[in-house]
Design a protein around this motif. Structure first.
Motif, short mmCIF file in Angstrom:
data_model
loop_
_atom_site.label_atom_id
_atom_site.label_comp_id
_atom_site.label_asym_id
_atom_site.label_seq_id
_atom_site.Cartn_x
_atom_site.Cartn_y
_atom_site.Cartn_z
N MET A 99 0.83 -1.20 0.00
CA MET A 99 0.00 0.00 0.00
C MET A 99 0.87 1.26 0.00
SD MET A 99 -3.18 -0.96 -0.12
CE MET A 99 -4.10 0.47 0.43
N THR A 118 -13.75 -2.60 -1.42
CA THR A 118 -13.58 -3.95 -0.91
C THR A 118 -14.93 -4.50 -0.50
OG1 THR A 118 -12.25 -5.33 0.58
CG2 THR A 118 -13.15 -3.29 1.51
N GLN A 126 -10.54 -3.68 5.43
CA GLN A 126 -11.10 -2.39 5.84
C GLN A 126 -10.26 -1.77 6.95
OE1 GLN A 126 -15.35 -2.72 6.64
NE2 GLN A 126 -15.45 -4.32 5.09
N TYR A 129 -6.97 -0.43 5.40
CA TYR A 129 -7.17 0.79 4.63
C TYR A 129 -7.41 1.99 5.55
CZ TYR A 129 -7.94 -2.67 0.94
OH TYR A 129 -7.81 -3.73 0.07
N GLU A 130 -8.26 1.82 6.53
CA GLU A 130 -8.56 2.93 7.43
C GLU A 130 -7.34 3.31 8.26
OE1 GLU A 130 -12.18 1.73 9.44
OE2 GLU A 130 -13.28 1.74 7.54
N TYR A 134 -7.29 5.97 4.53
CA TYR A 134 -8.39 5.92 3.58
C TYR A 134 -9.69 6.23 4.32
CZ TYR A 134 -5.41 3.84 0.02
OH TYR A 134 -4.43 3.62 -0.90
N TYR A 143 -13.02 3.78 -0.86
CA TYR A 143 -12.10 4.57 -0.08
C TYR A 143 -11.33 5.51 -0.98
CZ TYR A 143 -12.76 1.20 3.69
OH TYR A 143 -13.30 0.42 4.67
#
Length: 147
Positions: A99, A118, A126, A129-130, A134, A143
């Motif tokens: 990432m 996703t 999730q 990403y968060e 995102y 996101y």
């Protein structure tokens, strides 16, 4: 561990991971299709793939990005379409490194952001990403990381 930008010569190395990714999302396994698809994307410069390799040169995971545009923003974006880490390499920071490579690509390209989606049940993704900044959009889980 190394993160490399894949070339068409890496298609056979990426194919088993891409095939497993497709199986994860409910598709039938088809290694030949996986390799052909990846080779075509890379040969035609239609996507960028970052590949995580262990010290022996074995593939651990990949992320694939497609160039895109936001009409509303009138700006370029990268769509982070695929992220997959093999079962034996999970919880080792592979996904985070992939990432970060994607983010660096976006910064160097001067794009507005990275967009991804996703599955609703993919809670582990999730959380990743968060944790990387995102922001979940309403409706489906999309996101955007502003750069």
């Amino acid at each position: 561990m190394d993160i490399i930008k894949a070339t068409p010569a890496d298609a056979a190395l990426i194919a088993p991971l891409f095939d497993a990714y497709r199986v994860f999302y409910g598709q039938a396994s088809n290694l030949q299709l996986a390799e052909e698809f990846i080779a075509e994307r890379l040969t035609n410069n239609e996507s960028v793939i970052f590949l995580a390799l262990d010290n022996n040169g074995d593939a651990l995971g990949f992320t694939q990005l497609y160039p895109g545009f936001s009409s509303v923003s009138a700006a370029r974006i990268w769509v982070l379409n695929d992220l997959f880490v093999s079962d034996n390499a999970r919880c080792q920071g592979v996904a985070t490194l992939l990432m970060h490579a994607a983010k660096e690509l976006g910064i160097k390209a001067g794009v507005k952001g990275l967009a991804l989606e996703t599955g609703v049940n993919n809670v582990n993704a999730q959380r990743l990403y968060e944790s990387l900044g995102y922001v979940k959009e309403s409706g489906s889980y999309h996101y955007l990381l502003n750069l």
